[in-house]
Design a protein around this motif. Sequence first.
Motif, short mmCIF file in Angstrom:
data_model
loop_
_atom_site.label_atom_id
_atom_site.label_comp_id
_atom_site.label_asym_id
_atom_site.label_seq_id
_atom_site.Cartn_x
_atom_site.Cartn_y
_atom_site.Cartn_z
N PHE A 162 15.87 -59.73 -20.72
CA PHE A 162 16.28 -58.65 -21.62
C PHE A 162 15.03 -58.24 -22.39
N ALA A 163 15.05 -57.08 -23.02
CA ALA A 163 13.88 -56.62 -23.77
C ALA A 163 13.46 -57.68 -24.78
N PRO A 164 12.24 -58.19 -24.70
CA PRO A 164 11.82 -59.29 -25.58
C PRO A 164 11.78 -58.87 -27.04
N TYR A 165 11.93 -59.86 -27.91
CA TYR A 165 11.74 -59.68 -29.34
C TYR A 165 11.00 -60.93 -29.82
N SER A 166 9.69 -60.82 -29.92
CA SER A 166 8.83 -61.98 -30.13
C SER A 166 8.87 -62.46 -31.57
N SER A 216 20.79 -52.04 -24.16
CA SER A 216 19.38 -51.79 -24.46
C SER A 216 19.09 -52.04 -25.93
N PRO A 217 17.80 -52.13 -26.32
CA PRO A 217 17.47 -52.29 -27.74
C PRO A 217 18.06 -51.21 -28.62
N GLY A 218 18.03 -49.95 -28.16
CA GLY A 218 18.58 -48.87 -28.96
C GLY A 218 20.06 -49.03 -29.21
N TRP A 240 11.63 -50.12 -22.11
CA TRP A 240 12.28 -51.08 -21.22
C TRP A 240 13.42 -50.39 -20.46
N VAL A 241 13.32 -50.37 -19.15
CA VAL A 241 14.32 -49.73 -18.30
C VAL A 241 14.83 -50.75 -17.28
N ARG A 242 15.91 -50.41 -16.64
CA ARG A 242 16.51 -51.30 -15.65
C ARG A 242 15.92 -51.05 -14.26
N ALA A 267 20.19 -60.04 -30.08
CA ALA A 267 20.62 -60.34 -31.44
C ALA A 267 19.58 -59.87 -32.46
N SER A 268 18.30 -60.03 -32.14
CA SER A 268 17.25 -59.57 -33.05
C SER A 268 17.22 -58.05 -33.14
N TRP A 269 17.37 -57.37 -32.00
CA TRP A 269 17.40 -55.91 -32.03
C TRP A 269 18.58 -55.43 -32.87
N CYS A 270 19.71 -56.11 -32.77
CA CYS A 270 20.90 -55.74 -33.53
C CYS A 270 20.64 -55.87 -35.03
N VAL A 271 20.02 -56.97 -35.44
CA VAL A 271 19.74 -57.18 -36.87
C VAL A 271 18.70 -56.19 -37.37
N GLU A 272 17.74 -55.81 -36.52
CA GLU A 272 16.77 -54.80 -36.92
C GLU A 272 17.47 -53.49 -37.26
#
Length: 375
Positions: free
Chosen positions: A118-122, A356-358, A90-92, A178-183
């Motif tokens: 934003f980068a999806p988190y399904s 970003s997710p990272g 995922w890029v801008r 928020a999901s990427w952060c918790v991952e």
Amino acid sequence: MEISADFEGGNIEVVAIDPGGEDRDSARLRIRKDGRADFFQWFCFKAAGRPGAHWSFAIENAGASSYPRGWEGYDVVASTEGPGGSPDAWVRVPSSYADGRLSWSFAAAGGEAWFAYFAPYSPARNQALVAHTAESPLVRHEVLGRTLEGRPLDLLSVGQGPKPVWVIARQHPGETMASWCVEGLLERLLDPQDAVSRALLQRATLHLVPLMNPDGAAAGHIRSNAAGTDLNRAWRNATPEASPEVWFVRERMKATGVSLFLDVHGDEALPYVFVVDADNVPSVTPEMVERRQRFVSVLEQTDPDFQTRHGYPPSPTANLDIGSKWAAEAFGCLSMTLEQPFKDCANSPLPALGWSPGRCKRLGAACLTAMLAAL
């Protein structure tokens, strides 16, 4: 060009697709409102057409969205791999906001691409995260209950330490950061070679709800659940009928007690990572304030994407309908809302990626160091 949003987390309406020539198409679009609420901001869709074509997009109702300031200085995220691909894909895409319209262009070398707020988190990725995490001998998985549409509300409890720590994410389903952060937090927490994680789990048991709003996430909502409820305004008077997700979590928190509560979110307008404190609850103590100061000081040193200069203006009174305010008052604990941007960090910019997710995952990992210090 064909446009579709018929998948988990998808949201867009096509007004018209205008052929502009042999290798050019333009699409006029609208964001769909949350099912039973008037909120709208989240979008996610797939476009497919001729390889090498140049596409132009315009979201025509952006100016009427829930947070129009969110489009100022904002760039759309795009991927040629889609929600099931690498988060690094995922890029801008440079975007412009004028006269109430959000516009951008894209050259589709392979003939298809996905675009999102934003980068999806399904929900499917969340279920995979829960299943993978539950394989660890350190983790106990339980379903706290079912949402209005019958989806499980998962709780992951990690460790055996005496201090109960609660982390929840995605009360607002469109805040996928928020999901990427918790991952990222979970990956570090379960790393047996990480000294901070080992020390933390000696002192605390972490209870994590990685997806508080599964129905809203599946429907492509920005803020509400299937009943049209904003979960982060339902904590004082949660009910099984309108806000079962909060009701289930509240009941479990009462059973475990809470020493530290962290509610992970995203903010549409502000280009910063920051926390919202609970220093204004009626029963605040100097110890609660001191622990909060220790947490933010350590987090700022550990992850310089986080900062303390910019955030919401202070309020003399606390809205106890908000999760972190309710928890602080109910348990006398360190309680905060962690906010991340949909844009880029103005204090630490990376224009090609923005927030970003990272970066979300690294922030989540850094939170463990701050938790250890605060406990």
